[in-house]
Design a protein around this motif. Structure first.
Motif, PDB file in Angstrom:
ATOM      1  N   ALA A 200      -4.060   3.869   0.898  1.00  0.00           N
ATOM      2  CA  ALA A 200      -4.488   4.013   2.289  1.00  0.00           C
ATOM      3  C   ALA A 200      -4.391   5.461   2.740  1.00  0.00           C
ATOM      4  CB  ALA A 200      -3.628   3.126   3.193  1.00  0.00           C
TER       5      ALA A 200
ATOM      6  N   HIS B  19       0.840  -1.200   0.000  1.00  0.00           N
ATOM      7  CA  HIS B  19       0.000   0.000   0.000  1.00  0.00           C
ATOM      8  C   HIS B  19       0.874   1.248   0.000  1.00  0.00           C
ATOM      9  CE1 HIS B  19       0.650  -0.691   4.381  1.00  0.00           C
ATOM     10  NE2 HIS B  19       0.634   0.632   4.468  1.00  0.00           N
TER      11      HIS B  19
ATOM     12  N   ASP C 244      -8.978  -0.854  -2.181  1.00  0.00           N
ATOM     13  CA  ASP C 244      -8.417  -1.864  -3.078  1.00  0.00           C
ATOM     14  C   ASP C 244      -8.279  -1.265  -4.480  1.00  0.00           C
ATOM     15  OD1 ASP C 244      -7.779  -4.037  -4.645  1.00  0.00           O
ATOM     16  OD2 ASP C 244      -9.373  -5.330  -3.870  1.00  0.00           O
TER      17      ASP C 244
ATOM     18  N   THR D  56     -13.439  -1.219   0.218  1.00  0.00           N
ATOM     19  CA  THR D  56     -12.605  -1.036   1.409  1.00  0.00           C
ATOM     20  C   THR D  56     -12.393  -2.393   2.068  1.00  0.00           C
ATOM     21  OG1 THR D  56     -14.618  -0.494   2.637  1.00  0.00           O
ATOM     22  CG2 THR D  56     -13.299   1.343   1.841  1.00  0.00           C
TER      23      THR D  56
ATOM     24  N   PHE E 175      -8.275   1.699   4.000  1.00  0.00           N
ATOM     25  CA  PHE E 175      -7.614   1.210   2.794  1.00  0.00           C
ATOM     26  C   PHE E 175      -8.632   1.061   1.657  1.00  0.00           C
ATOM     27  CE2 PHE E 175      -5.218  -0.087   6.415  1.00  0.00           C
ATOM     28  CZ  PHE E 175      -3.896  -0.189   6.040  1.00  0.00           C
TER      29      PHE E 175
ATOM     30  N   ASP F 169      -2.945  -4.570  -4.469  1.00  0.00           N
ATOM     31  CA  ASP F 169      -2.391  -3.286  -4.040  1.00  0.00           C
ATOM     32  C   ASP F 169      -3.488  -2.445  -3.391  1.00  0.00           C
ATOM     33  OD1 ASP F 169      -0.052  -4.124  -5.288  1.00  0.00           O
ATOM     34  OD2 ASP F 169      -0.559  -3.099  -7.153  1.00  0.00           O
ATOM     35  N   ARG F 170      -3.080  -1.556  -2.479  1.00  0.00           N
ATOM     36  CA  ARG F 170      -4.042  -0.726  -1.774  1.00  0.00           C
ATOM     37  C   ARG F 170      -3.545   0.716  -1.675  1.00  0.00           C
ATOM     38  NH1 ARG F 170      -4.562  -5.912   0.664  1.00  0.00           N
ATOM     39  NH2 ARG F 170      -2.440  -5.697   1.384  1.00  0.00           N
TER      40      ARG F 170
END
Length: 204
Positions: free
Chosen positions: A66, A12, A58, A35, A56, A63-64
């Protein structure tokens, strides 16, 4: 590079927001991002740190994106937040500890090693002062985590819409109310204990 020292891409990228409601509505409602997880804590690390909610989004491929929202901290457009950081993903505790050893062998100070709700991370700074996080999962995220995140986001938006200054405690209370309401809705109104509505006997 040895296999044990590889990272698995971006876990992230984290930023700070003083406009959490607008941020949530943009990424959740406009962009349609889910989320998967929300973390809350009364500060963390060895230095004084404000209470926060860390949510967070998506963005695909595991991968995120945040954001931190700090309770009771006014917006300061001139401030440079130390919590802007990039988190790189590894799979195992062995890999995480190997990275800690590699950093320390090269004279890089590991700022902290912290276990959060579902991840364990180490933190260091690059030559530009940016924080680099290396993180490993403690377990896989599930649909329950996603639903917990949705309730957390709803609770945060409710607190922000209130006239009073939101705190982590008011956020937790509102979330508890939402969880209790959801549990009440799941129970049969004629048989909240979960028994057979026709016989009155309890299951099992």
């Amino acid at each position: 590079m040895p296999t044990a020292m590889r990272t698995r891409g971006v876990d992230h990228a984290a930023y700070v927001t003083a406009k959490p409601a607008e941020t949530i509505r943009f990424y959740r409602d406009v962009m349609g991002l889910r989320t998967p997880h929300v973390i809350t804590a009364k500060g963390w690390g060895s230095r004084p740190h404000p209470d926060f909610v860390h949510f967070f989004f998506d963005i695909g491929n595991g991968d995120r994106l945040a954001f931190f929202y700090y309770f009771g901290v006014p917006e300061d457009p001139e401030a440079k937040s130390p919590d802007y950081h990039l988190a790189l993903h590894v799979d195992t505790e062995e890999e995480l500890l190997a990275w800690r050893g590699r950093l320390e062998e090269h004279g890089v100070r590991v700022i902290a090693q912290i276990t959060h709700e579902t991840i364990e991370s180490i933190y260091a700074r690059d030559p530009n002062g940016m924080v680099i996080e290396i993180t490993r999962p403690l377990r896989d995220l599930t649909d329950r985590d996603r639903r917990d995140a949705e309730l957390s986001i709803e609770a945060l938006l409710d607190c922000l819409a209130d006239d009073t200054e939101p705190t982590l405690e008011t956020f937790w209370r509102r979330k508890a109310e939402l969880v209790a309401k959801e549990l009440d809705n799941e129970a049969s109104p004629d048989d909240p204990a979960g028994g057979d509505p026709e016989t009155g006997r309890e299951d099992g």
